[in-house]
Structures are given as C-alpha cells and as structure tokens.
Design a protein around this motif. Sequence first.
Motif, PDB file in Angstrom:
ATOM      1  N   GLY A 148       0.692  -1.150   0.080  1.00 16.01           N
ATOM      2  CA  GLY A 148      -0.052   0.122  -0.045  1.00 16.01           C
ATOM      3  C   GLY A 148       0.891   1.330   0.128  1.00 16.01           C
ATOM      4  N   ARG A 149       2.152   1.140  -0.056  1.00 12.41           N
ATOM      5  CA  ARG A 149       2.998   2.326  -0.273  1.00 12.41           C
ATOM      6  C   ARG A 149       3.057   3.062  -1.581  1.00 12.41           C
ATOM      7  NH1 ARG A 149       7.967  -0.790   2.142  1.00 12.41           N
ATOM      8  NH2 ARG A 149       7.436  -1.969   0.423  1.00 12.41           N
ATOM      9  N   LEU A 150       3.308   4.091  -1.613  1.00  9.59           N
ATOM     10  CA  LEU A 150       3.205   5.063  -2.926  1.00  9.59           C
ATOM     11  C   LEU A 150       4.555   4.796  -3.560  1.00  9.59           C
ATOM     12  CD1 LEU A 150       1.788   7.330  -4.565  1.00  9.59           C
ATOM     13  CD2 LEU A 150       3.120   9.064  -3.521  1.00  9.59           C
ATOM     14  N   VAL A 151       4.358   4.044  -4.948  1.00  8.32           N
ATOM     15  CA  VAL A 151       5.559   4.017  -5.862  1.00  8.32           C
ATOM     16  C   VAL A 151       5.473   4.828  -7.096  1.00  8.32           C
ATOM     17  CG1 VAL A 151       5.762   1.665  -4.866  1.00  8.32           C
ATOM     18  CG2 VAL A 151       4.096   2.019  -6.918  1.00  8.32           C
ATOM     19  N   GLY A 152       4.213   5.345  -7.343  1.00  8.13           N
ATOM     20  CA  GLY A 152       4.049   6.209  -8.666  1.00  8.13           C
ATOM     21  C   GLY A 152       2.702   6.808  -8.664  1.00  8.13           C
ATOM     22  N   ILE A 153       2.624   7.461  -9.940  1.00  9.66           N
ATOM     23  CA  ILE A 153       1.441   8.038 -10.186  1.00  9.66           C
ATOM     24  C   ILE A 153       1.062   8.189 -11.716  1.00  9.66           C
ATOM     25  CG2 ILE A 153       2.407  10.663 -10.807  1.00  9.66           C
ATOM     26  CD1 ILE A 153       0.073  11.565  -8.990  1.00  9.66           C
ATOM     27  N   LEU A 154      -0.172   7.819 -11.861  1.00 11.62           N
ATOM     28  CA  LEU A 154      -0.455   7.523 -13.412  1.00 11.62           C
ATOM     29  C   LEU A 154      -1.309   8.680 -13.623  1.00 11.62           C
ATOM     30  CD1 LEU A 154      -0.439   5.599 -15.821  1.00 11.62           C
ATOM     31  CD2 LEU A 154      -2.886   4.692 -14.738  1.00 11.62           C
ATOM     32  N   SER A 155      -1.102   9.428 -14.881  1.00 13.32           N
ATOM     33  CA  SER A 155      -1.726  10.495 -15.193  1.00 13.32           C
ATOM     34  C   SER A 155      -2.040  10.231 -16.792  1.00 13.32           C
ATOM     35  CB  SER A 155      -1.068  11.887 -15.074  1.00 13.32           C
ATOM     36  OG  SER A 155       0.138  11.724 -16.121  1.00 13.32           O
ATOM     37  N   ARG A 156      -3.138  11.230 -17.243  1.00 10.20           N
ATOM     38  CA  ARG A 156      -3.370  11.107 -18.504  1.00 10.20           C
ATOM     39  C   ARG A 156      -2.274  11.254 -19.541  1.00 10.20           C
ATOM     40  NH1 ARG A 156      -8.402  15.443 -18.765  1.00 10.20           N
ATOM     41  NH2 ARG A 156      -6.723  16.832 -17.993  1.00 10.20           N
ATOM     42  N   LEU A 157      -1.412  12.166 -19.110  1.00 12.08           N
ATOM     43  CA  LEU A 157      -0.068  12.453 -19.708  1.00 12.08           C
ATOM     44  C   LEU A 157       0.558  10.945 -20.091  1.00 12.08           C
ATOM     45  CD1 LEU A 157       1.201  14.692 -21.758  1.00 12.08           C
ATOM     46  CD2 LEU A 157       2.564  15.111 -19.552  1.00 12.08           C
ATOM     47  N   ASP A 158       0.717  10.201 -18.912  1.00 14.18           N
ATOM     48  CA  ASP A 158       1.542   8.986 -19.138  1.00 14.18           C
ATOM     49  C   ASP A 158       0.820   8.079 -19.945  1.00 14.18           C
ATOM     50  OD1 ASP A 158       3.467   9.590 -16.938  1.00 14.18           O
ATOM     51  OD2 ASP A 158       2.058   9.353 -15.255  1.00 14.18           O
ATOM     52  N   ILE A 159      -0.679   8.218 -19.942  1.00 17.51           N
ATOM     53  CA  ILE A 159      -1.234   7.176 -20.907  1.00 17.51           C
ATOM     54  C   ILE A 159      -1.088   7.658 -22.399  1.00 17.51           C
ATOM     55  CG2 ILE A 159      -3.490   6.501 -21.391  1.00 17.51           C
ATOM     56  CD1 ILE A 159      -4.298   6.616 -18.238  1.00 17.51           C
ATOM     57  N   PHE A 160      -1.138   8.795 -22.560  1.00 19.79           N
ATOM     58  CA  PHE A 160      -1.022   9.377 -24.033  1.00 19.79           C
ATOM     59  C   PHE A 160       0.314   9.200 -24.567  1.00 19.79           C
ATOM     60  CE2 PHE A 160      -4.383  12.795 -22.830  1.00 19.79           C
ATOM     61  CZ  PHE A 160      -5.321  11.896 -23.157  1.00 19.79           C
ATOM     62  N   ARG A 161       1.277   9.518 -23.413  1.00 17.76           N
ATOM     63  CA  ARG A 161       2.803   8.823 -23.959  1.00 17.76           C
ATOM     64  C   ARG A 161       2.998   7.641 -24.379  1.00 17.76           C
ATOM     65  NH1 ARG A 161       5.951  12.427 -19.308  1.00 17.76           N
ATOM     66  NH2 ARG A 161       6.278  14.366 -20.333  1.00 17.76           N
ATOM     67  N   THR A 162       2.047   6.600 -23.557  1.00  9.81           N
ATOM     68  CA  THR A 162       2.222   5.114 -23.940  1.00  9.81           C
ATOM     69  C   THR A 162       1.309   5.107 -25.483  1.00  9.81           C
ATOM     70  OG1 THR A 162       2.280   4.905 -21.652  1.00  9.81           O
ATOM     71  CG2 THR A 162       1.459   2.860 -23.355  1.00  9.81           C
ATOM     72  N   VAL A 163       0.430   5.901 -25.496  1.00  9.32           N
ATOM     73  CA  VAL A 163      -0.284   5.651 -26.926  1.00  9.32           C
ATOM     74  C   VAL A 163       0.727   5.934 -28.051  1.00  9.32           C
ATOM     75  CG1 VAL A 163      -2.102   6.317 -28.584  1.00  9.32           C
ATOM     76  CG2 VAL A 163      -2.422   5.982 -25.967  1.00  9.32           C
ATOM     77  N   MET A 164       1.483   7.211 -27.931  1.00  9.21           N
ATOM     78  CA  MET A 164       2.643   7.482 -28.823  1.00  9.21           C
ATOM     79  C   MET A 164       3.638   6.733 -28.966  1.00  9.21           C
ATOM     80  SD  MET A 164       4.204  11.358 -28.978  1.00  9.21           S
ATOM     81  CE  MET A 164       5.413  10.798 -27.568  1.00  9.21           C
ATOM     82  N   ARG A 165       4.057   5.773 -28.049  1.00  8.69           N
ATOM     83  CA  ARG A 165       4.999   5.120 -28.370  1.00  8.69           C
ATOM     84  C   ARG A 165       4.780   3.552 -28.598  1.00  8.69           C
ATOM     85  NH1 ARG A 165       5.879   4.604 -22.876  1.00  8.69           N
ATOM     86  NH2 ARG A 165       5.180   2.254 -22.710  1.00  8.69           N
ATOM     87  N   GLU A 166       3.450   2.992 -28.253  1.00  3.93           N
ATOM     88  CA  GLU A 166       3.046   1.852 -28.780  1.00  3.93           C
ATOM     89  C   GLU A 166       2.329   1.664 -29.940  1.00  3.93           C
ATOM     90  OE1 GLU A 166       4.139  -0.818 -27.018  1.00  3.93           O
ATOM     91  OE2 GLU A 166       4.943   0.027 -25.203  1.00  3.93           O
ATOM     92  N   ALA A 167       1.628   2.732 -30.210  1.00  6.05           N
ATOM     93  CA  ALA A 167       0.763   2.660 -31.437  1.00  6.05           C
ATOM     94  C   ALA A 167       1.657   2.716 -32.915  1.00  6.05           C
ATOM     95  CB  ALA A 167      -0.509   3.723 -31.375  1.00  6.05           C
ATOM     96  N   PRO A 168       1.075   1.836 -33.615  1.00  9.40           N
ATOM     97  CA  PRO A 168       1.602   1.811 -35.109  1.00  9.40           C
ATOM     98  C   PRO A 168       1.184   2.802 -35.895  1.00  9.40           C
ATOM     99  CG  PRO A 168      -0.039  -0.081 -34.965  1.00  9.40           C
ATOM    100  CD  PRO A 168       0.095   0.533 -33.656  1.00  9.40           C
ATOM    101  N   ASP A 169       1.707   3.170 -36.984  1.00  7.79           N
ATOM    102  CA  ASP A 169       0.926   4.018 -37.867  1.00  7.79           C
ATOM    103  C   ASP A 169      -0.041   3.309 -38.642  1.00  7.79           C
ATOM    104  OD1 ASP A 169       0.732   5.710 -39.906  1.00  7.79           O
ATOM    105  OD2 ASP A 169       2.725   6.117 -40.435  1.00  7.79           O
ATOM    106  N   TRP A 170      -1.220   3.680 -38.154  1.00  7.25           N
ATOM    107  CA  TRP A 170      -2.539   3.040 -38.843  1.00  7.25           C
ATOM    108  C   TRP A 170      -2.634   3.671 -40.315  1.00  7.25           C
ATOM    109  CZ3 TRP A 170      -3.630  -1.049 -36.706  1.00  7.25           C
ATOM    110  CH2 TRP A 170      -3.512  -1.386 -35.269  1.00  7.25           C
ATOM    111  N   ASP A 171      -2.152   4.742 -40.541  1.00  9.97           N
ATOM    112  CA  ASP A 171      -2.463   5.209 -41.709  1.00  9.97           C
ATOM    113  C   ASP A 171      -1.454   4.693 -42.844  1.00  9.97           C
ATOM    114  OD1 ASP A 171      -4.420   7.041 -41.345  1.00  9.97           O
ATOM    115  OD2 ASP A 171      -2.976   8.753 -40.990  1.00  9.97           O
ATOM    116  N   ALA A 172      -0.270   4.266 -42.389  1.00 10.45           N
ATOM    117  CA  ALA A 172       0.632   3.477 -43.184  1.00 10.45           C
ATOM    118  C   ALA A 172       0.084   1.893 -43.415  1.00 10.45           C
ATOM    119  CB  ALA A 172       1.994   3.179 -42.621  1.00 10.45           C
TER     120      ALA A 172
END
Length: 425
Positions: free
Chosen positions: A240-264
């Motif tokens: 139950g100890r604090l080890v991190g924080i998850l924000s919307r920005l963290d999620i969007f950075r993950t999308v940017m890192r993981e998502a392929p180029d769907w247009d390609a």
Amino acid sequence: MLNYKAIEIFTNEDARYQGKPVADAVIDSLRNLKIAARCIVTRGIAGCYENGEVATGRVEVLSFNLPIRISIVLPAAETERVLAELDPLVGDGIIALHDLTVVSHKAASTFFPRQLTVRDVMTVNPARVTAESLASEAARLLLSSIFTGLPVVDARDRPVGVVTQGDLIAKGGLPLRLGLLAESEQDEKEAVMATLARKRVREIMTAPAMTIPENRLLTDAVDAMMTKQLKRLPVVDKEGRLVGILSRLDIFRTVMREAPDWDAFRAQKIEVNNLRTVKDILRRDTRTVSPDTTIDQVIQTVDGNDMQCVAVVDDRGTLIGTIADSDLLHAFKPDPEGVRALFARLSRPSGKDLAYRLAGTTARAVMRTDVSAVRETMAIGEAIRLMTEQRLKRLPVVDETGRFQGMISRDSLLRTGFSQPGPRT
C-alpha cells in the motif's frame, strides 16, 4: 490478392539471445518495428537436432529442449528490414523464407497493448506532501511540475488523499490557475503563497485517495479514471506504499510509443477496423469570437468555457487564431495594474466591471495565430501524438476548407477515445 512473405524460424527451448528465450526476443523485435506483421510461436511435442539430440514429450527424461517454431506473416515490402533484425537473434536454428499470397488482411486498432500494466506506464517516485504540509508547499511543488495534483501520504508513505489545483482554488485561497500564477511577477507569486501558507494540506485535500495497484492492467486504470472522472491515480505496491502516479499524460505518451502508424497500414491495403478519427470525439460546443470582439467579452467567454480557450474566426467561420487565458495575461503584462485587474476578473468573474480598461482592446490584438489545427479526418492516435509532443491541452479542429468545427481536449481523448467502440457496419 496481396503480396506477402512468410518467415519461419526453427529453433528450440534452450536457444537464447542475451539471456532471453529466442521466441521472446523475436516478439519484442517485431513489436518495436511497429509493422503490419503477425507472429505465432508453437512448441513441438517431439523433435531431433543436427547434433543427434532427440527430444520427446513421451519419455520424461527426454522432454527437455523441445522444438520451437516461430511463424511470421508480413507484407513483402517489409521482408529485408525484418530479416536484418532477426538474423542476429537466432544463434541456434534455421530461418526460412517463402512467398505467400494473402486474400485479405484485417486488423483491429487499439490504443495500447492490452498486456501493459500500470507499472509499465506510471511516473515513478512522484513528488508528494503530507497532511501537515503547508498548502503553499503543495502549490510550489505543482508550479514546478507538469501535473496539477499531488498525492498526500502518511508516515508510512501510504496515500491518504490528493491535493489538486482545484482544491487549492476552492479551499486554499489560490486566486487563479497555476499556469497563470507561473506567468505572474514574483511579488504576485509571493503574495499568493503567503495566503496559502495559512492552511495545512489536510484542510483542503480530497480524501480518501483512490489508488491502484502497480500490477493492475492499464485498461483497468483507464476504466477507473473515466468512471470516477479522475485526471490521475496514485499507484501503490502490495504493502500500500506510494510507488508512482498515473496521469493522462502518461497514458497518452504510451499511446504515442506503442501505437503503430495506422495510416501506413491502410496504405498497404490493410483494412483497419475500429479506427477512430478526431471527428468521433470532437466537441462542437466550443465558443468562438470574432477578431473585433473586445477583451472584456473575450474574458467572459473564457470564464464560461471549461477549456479555458476560445477560437477566433472570421465572418466565414475560418479559424484565424485562438485565445487562452495565458494569452490575455501576456497582453496585459506591461501594465501591472492591468495584470492585477485581469487576475481578479479571471478568478472572480462576478467581481467589479473592468470594461472601462479592457473594452479598448480587441481579440485581434492578443490572439495567437501560430495555431496547431487538425482536420476532422485525422486518426485519434495522431492527434494524441501531436498534443503530447507539443504539450497541448486542447487542439482546434477544422474541415477541409479551414472552417472551425470545434476542439478536442485531453479529457475528450481519454473519455471517448479509449471507450470500446462497437462494430462498424
């Protein structure tokens, strides 16, 4: 018919690349390439090798080192690139290549791989305060952060609450948003901090804190954030100890890192299902003003808009600029009295009428013209990439003629972009 290739790797359970099973190394390599390839790993029940070794599952003593077959299907144009990546990985095995005629290739788009956990995405070791910290300490930490909320922890480093920008404004005496405070003069900041120092964090924080374990799936965290309308979640370990924080920005950075180029992918004649565009999440209730609108009217519009931004359009509805509250501050910065008055108006819209000072300035004089605008047809993933790279909280949307259609925000991206779409007909 589509021109594809099939790559097959014949190896075994003992084969390793830098201490990792070859099959895992191959999968990781393909993921990182972000190409339209599919991979299947199968384990045989028996086999033999060039060195005379035999493996069989029927006899316990010979059930070690069973054969592994890795099959990869991909567009022919990607073959050389993939083979160059795979050859160093396979130190024990055979790599084969043959032609494959594909009738159709269909892929379902996702924003991030479903196997990702909160631990994979979170910001580790976030800033934190205790319940006995001064509210001014929390404000100073937030001023130097990209986040607008802090976890509050007890003596064992367990989250007991969260203190946000909204808490500081509603209960702490913060007269304006932190982004505007950061733009103010030092004496203005110190006057605000003196007011905030009169209260402890425990008096203004939101409690109890809603947390999420670090080993939970990211999809579960997103669901919780959408359901509870949260911008961030403190992350805890098994104690139950604090080890991190998850924000919307963290999620969007993950999308940017993981998502392929769907247009390609679509350019390779791959049918991508569930691919959402900006049009699907567009907020069309965004207010607009003309370039001749006076600043006092603009301030009223900004105050009444949860995006803290208005679009400036000409008489044909063409987007020519935007005005955020920070743009108003920059415009009045040379005049200290004007800045203080503007602060008062932005933080207390019901205060005294300041039209006599502001009516002489129009939107044209303060609007930002170097605006990043996107088309309605842009894939949501690309919009996320643009907003994340440029640290934008909102993004104007135009049609093919440049006419303003509305805006998208981080909230609309999270709420609508990550909901599971139904099948399209």
